[in-house]
Design a protein around this motif. Structure first.
Motif, PDB file in Angstrom:
ATOM      1  N   SER A  90       1.317  -7.571   6.710  1.00  0.00           N
ATOM      2  CA  SER A  90       2.718  -7.217   6.942  1.00  0.00           C
ATOM      3  C   SER A  90       3.149  -6.057   6.046  1.00  0.00           C
ATOM      4  CB  SER A  90       3.600  -8.432   6.654  1.00  0.00           C
ATOM      5  OG  SER A  90       4.960  -8.049   6.658  1.00  0.00           O
ATOM      6  N   GLN A  91       3.991  -5.220   6.582  1.00  0.00           N
ATOM      7  CA  GLN A  91       4.545  -4.128   5.791  1.00  0.00           C
ATOM      8  C   GLN A  91       5.766  -4.580   4.999  1.00  0.00           C
ATOM      9  OE1 GLN A  91       3.404  -0.764   5.428  1.00  0.00           O
ATOM     10  NE2 GLN A  91       1.618  -1.863   6.152  1.00  0.00           N
ATOM     11  N   ILE A  92       6.239  -5.804   5.259  1.00  0.00           N
ATOM     12  CA  ILE A  92       7.445  -6.308   4.586  1.00  0.00           C
ATOM     13  C   ILE A  92       7.043  -7.282   3.484  1.00  0.00           C
ATOM     14  CG2 ILE A  92       9.615  -7.586   4.873  1.00  0.00           C
ATOM     15  CD1 ILE A  92       9.587  -4.848   6.275  1.00  0.00           C
ATOM     16  N   THR A 119       4.797 -12.096  -0.408  1.00  0.00           N
ATOM     17  CA  THR A 119       4.620 -11.812   1.012  1.00  0.00           C
ATOM     18  C   THR A 119       5.408 -12.866   1.803  1.00  0.00           C
ATOM     19  OG1 THR A 119       2.672 -13.216   1.216  1.00  0.00           O
ATOM     20  CG2 THR A 119       2.301 -10.894   0.583  1.00  0.00           C
ATOM     21  N   ASP A 156      10.228  -2.617   2.572  1.00  0.00           N
ATOM     22  CA  ASP A 156       9.137  -1.950   3.280  1.00  0.00           C
ATOM     23  C   ASP A 156       8.140  -1.477   2.225  1.00  0.00           C
ATOM     24  OD1 ASP A 156       7.405  -0.288   4.640  1.00  0.00           O
ATOM     25  OD2 ASP A 156       8.984   0.877   5.626  1.00  0.00           O
ATOM     26  N   GLN A 157       7.021  -2.178   2.121  1.00  0.00           N
ATOM     27  CA  GLN A 157       6.076  -1.866   1.058  1.00  0.00           C
ATOM     28  C   GLN A 157       5.468  -0.477   1.217  1.00  0.00           C
ATOM     29  OE1 GLN A 157       2.912  -4.696   0.828  1.00  0.00           O
ATOM     30  NE2 GLN A 157       2.071  -4.180   2.819  1.00  0.00           N
ATOM     31  N   ALA A 158       5.459   0.065   2.413  1.00  0.00           N
ATOM     32  CA  ALA A 158       4.903   1.407   2.622  1.00  0.00           C
ATOM     33  C   ALA A 158       5.699   2.472   1.863  1.00  0.00           C
ATOM     34  CB  ALA A 158       4.871   1.732   4.114  1.00  0.00           C
ATOM     35  N   LYS A 159       6.953   2.185   1.546  1.00  0.00           N
ATOM     36  CA  LYS A 159       7.795   3.152   0.835  1.00  0.00           C
ATOM     37  C   LYS A 159       7.636   3.073  -0.685  1.00  0.00           C
ATOM     38  CE  LYS A 159      11.223   3.700   4.418  1.00  0.00           C
ATOM     39  NZ  LYS A 159      12.639   3.690   4.759  1.00  0.00           N
ATOM     40  N   TYR A 166      -1.462  -5.124  -5.517  1.00  0.00           N
ATOM     41  CA  TYR A 166      -1.684  -6.536  -5.221  1.00  0.00           C
ATOM     42  C   TYR A 166      -2.615  -7.069  -6.300  1.00  0.00           C
ATOM     43  CZ  TYR A 166       0.711  -6.826  -0.773  1.00  0.00           C
ATOM     44  OH  TYR A 166       1.681  -6.875   0.192  1.00  0.00           O
ATOM     45  N   ALA A 182      13.867   1.683  -0.008  1.00  0.00           N
ATOM     46  CA  ALA A 182      12.783   0.847   0.513  1.00  0.00           C
ATOM     47  C   ALA A 182      13.281  -0.493   1.059  1.00  0.00           C
ATOM     48  CB  ALA A 182      11.752   0.593  -0.584  1.00  0.00           C
ATOM     49  N   GLU A 206       9.167 -11.897   9.012  1.00  0.00           N
ATOM     50  CA  GLU A 206       8.175 -11.134   9.751  1.00  0.00           C
ATOM     51  C   GLU A 206       6.828 -11.844   9.683  1.00  0.00           C
ATOM     52  OE1 GLU A 206       5.901  -7.050   9.017  1.00  0.00           O
ATOM     53  OE2 GLU A 206       8.021  -6.767   9.467  1.00  0.00           O
TER      54      GLU A 206
END
Length: 116
Positions: free
Chosen positions: A2-4, A39, A63-66, A73, A93, A114
């Motif tokens: 997940s990206q969240i 997560t 949003d972990q991508a930001k 991790y 983010a 999510e």
């Protein structure tokens, strides 16, 4: 994956972060040198273990991508990998900020997350 990822925070602390333009962490985060996240599959256990019976909490979705390279991790309880941020959390983010109310049984009532 997940990206969240999620942060649970007292509402007053989060509202202060919103005024300041970034979240620098709760006292435990500051002491550990990084901001703790969970997560979607971990956040309920985090609430039960670290926030049992606490009201006035918020569930912040990020949003972990930001977060870039400052997000790592790392092995934590039970050998599980947890997301840790080695920088202030910029509000850009943040995907959502929702109340995390207590139910009649004293456990937190989560919205649908999510990946569920």
């Amino acid at each position: 994956m997940s990206q969240i990822i999620y942060k649970i925070a007292p509402e007053a602390m989060w509202r202060e972060a919103e005024k300041n333009g970034a979240f620098t962490g709760a006292p435990i985060d500051i002491a550990d040198g990084f901001i703790h996240f969970s997560t979607g599959s971990q956040v309920r256990e985090t609430a039960a273990r670290h926030f049992a019976g606490q009201a006035d909490l918020l569930l912040i979705a990020i949003d972990q991508a930001k977060l870039g390279d400052a997000l790592k991790y790392e092995v934590s309880r039970g050998g599980a990998l947890f997301p840790h941020l080695y920088a202030p959390l910029g509000l850009d983010a943040v995907v959502s900020v929702l109340p995390l109310p207590l139910g009649a049984d004293g456990s937190h009532r989560f919205p649908k997350l999510e990946g569920e």
